[in-house]
Design a protein around this motif. Sequence first.
Motif, PDB file in Angstrom:
ATOM      1  N   PHE A   1       1.024  -1.165   0.006  1.00 50.55           N
ATOM      2  CA  PHE A   1      -0.137  -0.134  -0.061  1.00 50.55           C
ATOM      3  C   PHE A   1       0.741   1.321  -0.075  1.00 50.55           C
TER       4      PHE A   1
ATOM      5  N   THR B   1       2.242   1.711  -3.231  1.00 51.74           N
ATOM      6  CA  THR B   1       1.127   2.114  -4.276  1.00 51.74           C
ATOM      7  C   THR B   1       1.016   3.799  -4.085  1.00 51.74           C
TER       8      THR B   1
ATOM      9  N   LEU C   1      -7.934   3.549  -2.690  1.00 46.35           N
ATOM     10  CA  LEU C   1      -7.628   2.447  -1.876  1.00 46.35           C
ATOM     11  C   LEU C   1      -8.914   1.849  -1.376  1.00 46.35           C
TER      12      LEU C   1
ATOM     13  N   LEU D   1       0.986  -0.073   8.467  1.00 46.69           N
ATOM     14  CA  LEU D   1       1.031   1.026   7.424  1.00 46.69           C
ATOM     15  C   LEU D   1       0.925   2.254   8.088  1.00 46.69           C
TER      16      LEU D   1
ATOM     17  N   THR E   1     -10.290   6.701  -0.039  1.00 45.86           N
ATOM     18  CA  THR E   1     -10.353   5.377   0.218  1.00 45.86           C
ATOM     19  C   THR E   1     -12.198   5.157   0.345  1.00 45.86           C
TER      20      THR E   1
END
Length: 241
Positions: free
Chosen positions: A20, A23, A32, A47, A63
Amino acid sequence: MEIHIFDDNAQLDTFAAQYFIDTVTRKPDAVLGLATGSTPIGIYGKLIKLSKEQNVSFRDVTTFNLDEYVGLTKDDEQSYAYYMNHHLFSHIDIPQQMTHLPNGRSADLEADCKAYDRMLEEQRIDVQLLGLGHNGHIGFNEPAPELSGGTHVVNLEEATREANARFFSSLDEVPKQAVTMGVGSILKARAIMLVVRGADKAAIVKRALTGPITTECPASLLQTHPRVIVLLDREAGRMMN
């Protein structure tokens, strides 16, 4: 399909979190798709840690969450809105207006589902995180003769409610309905990351990833997607050798 089997959860969580991070580093305005439950908690923790260590900002990230219970307020500790704020959003620099969950308190659930789908059409998800239910459900898309492609209200199977009862004081408190992103919406993501842990999931992992593609095992439809990354702990992956 890319399958990774890890000896411990720390390795799995780090791999997923770094994916992530990479990305967002590559595409600062990434979209996401996020999940809830016990499976992603360690990933979100890693994360948060890695984003600080690597100075990665989420200020331009959008998100979308897979699902939300019907009837729970955002400040209810069992709502997924509360979960996401507690485990991730309050620890990173993402603006609140950039985070989206289905509205389980809407006075018009059908209209809200359509509005959620419109947002998903406008902003294609770059990476969708998924867990896997014991019956093969993804999101709250339960096994059925046919599945809804878009966001919809679903009646939760008793087995699913029983599996989630550990988060509540009793089974009676577990909502009987949820709003969930549909399988069609999930499959539109550019990449999908499926994370599964535990020996009790080994059989459904094998069925989902290698068995017949059928709506009676919604996760089996992931076999039709061109970019699926599967992360398993050793126990969940024990039947994949």
